[in-house]
Enzyme design. Sequence first.
Site, short mmCIF file in Angstrom:
data_model
loop_
_atom_site.label_atom_id
_atom_site.label_comp_id
_atom_site.label_asym_id
_atom_site.label_seq_id
_atom_site.Cartn_x
_atom_site.Cartn_y
_atom_site.Cartn_z
N GLY B 13 0.82 -1.21 0.00
CA GLY B 13 0.00 0.00 0.00
C GLY B 13 0.85 1.26 0.00
O GLY B 13 0.56 2.23 -0.71
N LYS B 185 -0.15 -17.68 -9.19
CA LYS B 185 0.75 -17.12 -8.19
C LYS B 185 0.96 -18.09 -7.03
O LYS B 185 2.03 -18.15 -6.42
CB LYS B 185 0.23 -15.77 -7.68
N ASN B 189 4.02 -19.51 -4.34
CA ASN B 189 3.83 -19.09 -2.95
C ASN B 189 3.53 -20.25 -2.00
O ASN B 189 4.00 -20.27 -0.87
CB ASN B 189 2.70 -18.07 -2.84
N SER B 256 7.62 -13.30 1.57
CA SER B 256 6.94 -12.35 2.46
C SER B 256 6.39 -13.03 3.72
O SER B 256 6.42 -12.44 4.80
CB SER B 256 5.81 -11.66 1.70
N GLU B 268 -0.65 -15.10 6.65
CA GLU B 268 -1.85 -15.19 5.80
C GLU B 268 -2.17 -16.67 5.51
O GLU B 268 -2.23 -17.10 4.35
CB GLU B 268 -1.65 -14.39 4.52
#
Lengths: 307, 307
Positions: B13, B185, B189, B256, B268
């Site tokens: 962001g 993706k 990941n 990440s 996440e």
Amino acid sequence: MKSIAIIGSGAIGGFYGAMLARAGLDVRFLMRSDLAVVKAHGLRVRAPFGEFRIERPTAAATTAELGPVDLVIVAWKTTSNRELPQVLPPLLHEGTLVLTLQNGLGAEEQVAAIVGAERTLGGLCFVGINRTEPGLIVNPVEGAVTLGEFGRPASARLQEIVALFKRAGIKVRATDNLAEERWKKLVWNVPFNGLTIAAGGITTDCVLADECLRKLSRELMTEVLQGAAALGFAIPESYAEFQMSRTPPLGAYKPSSLLDWQAGRELEVESIWGEPVRRAAAAGCALPRMEMLYFLLRALAAKHAKR
Amino acid sequence: MKSIAIIGSGAIGGFYGAMLARAGLDVRFLMRSDLAVVKAHGLRVRAPFGEFRIERPTAAATTAELGPVDLVIVAWKTTSNRELPQVLPPLLHEGTLVLTLQNGLGAEEQVAAIVGAERTLGGLCFVGINRTEPGLIVNPVEGAVTLGEFGRPASARLQEIVALFKRAGIKVRATDNLAEERWKKLVWNVPFNGLTIAAGGITTDCVLADECLRKLSRELMTEVLQGAAALGFAIPESYAEFQMSRTPPLGAYKPSSLLDWQAGRELEVESIWGEPVRRAAAAGCALPRMEMLYFLLRALAAKHAKR
């Protein structure tokens, strides 16, 4: 069967060696880290029936000092078995039997490669013994030992050892199918020794309280049964159910591998996870979850070793 | 498309918001931990092309203070999406579009449940941006963004946003199949964000150097492809091969999720691992390794949260 050498005097070796010594047998301990303490203060045991101490056990840092015996009990962790080719020969006379009380799969084969299959015996310990400090063995609950011949049904000589253990106050039984017993023990050890580590160091009650890990434990048990079946051992699903049901009463239990992990000791990754996965694969049976657990524990252990 | 609100001013962001503000757009930041620092010193960015600073960005701790905008960009972690029902409404006028740039699966559905599917857009960021300290965003390599409509091919309004991003100096493309892009993706990941954590906190080069973890990475990729196929997205095995081959050049890379993990931030887990496993299962496709990785990461995250 008068003289016995104990290879590795941690929890298992220390306890059974001390019980046999207490019964008057000539027990000789191969010891490393605990040698000085035991020489000075004896070998202390806290058993369910009370405490006792072997005041002056025969103990040495090399098997050459211990000399040939009638029975060798291999009780260190399987990760030390790479030293057996050097350690075993000084203990052998022509009739010496070698009994491995180690975890997982592969120990009898490693012993047999040195002394011959015909002199090899194996056993499984269903106990929660701990060596809480040098020279002190704590055994909170009466466990049991299952003994068997390597690749053969129980024999007269095996029954002799069973009788010896019984006279020493050890709860023991003989099995005609040691290999199947080893797979049965894996039904509990594979999920609970593994997941308590892979999930970050949690006790068995926390594995059960997490609905996903509980499901995964049960699935891992099914994979152990599939591996056993591929090798000809028909263990029913009800046995996995029994192993699940016996776990809640253990409470906040730390399996031996988790204790090893938390103490910074080597993990028995190959004997408990690697070798079963390889044997099942060689029989055409893929065990994806068990293999993944093996891969993760192997990587965690490698990272551990580097610290 | 003149006013833009950025929900969550961490790495993603902060970077894209600053790029759009630098291009002269009315960008308003919802900020929590960094608000005081940014109010005092501005928002600093280190990009591949050089450094710049947004001296006095519009920033606030509540969306009521930001007011209605033409475009909302959701850029915090998916673990914060439970707050969207409170956070989004003050930003909406009748024509507001909402674009989620979040990881994994499920974010568009969560946005659509609040603003309606017809106002929902999504995007994927292929970057390695970090917020290295409050108010400082570091983006070492020029990445790319893929933008798409939720459940529809790219539209004229989407192309407008693409053009807007381009004018702001952001490398961007439109996709006609956002859902498939999300699964693509995940091919990288799922294994690498997951195994670097589950194997004890190791970088991607260590995953590749361990032959077992390398094999497991590739197997997890195949499971992602199987899940995608069950949902109608035909991604070829060659895409997994490409994803494996692009990993060694990353060197000692920290995905990440590993950075989140090591910084003690929430993982996440649901969007990257849980939701894909559930969607595949609902389509009749069991993914044992991916589910096991999900279960382990879920347990590790729960243990983490307790600390």
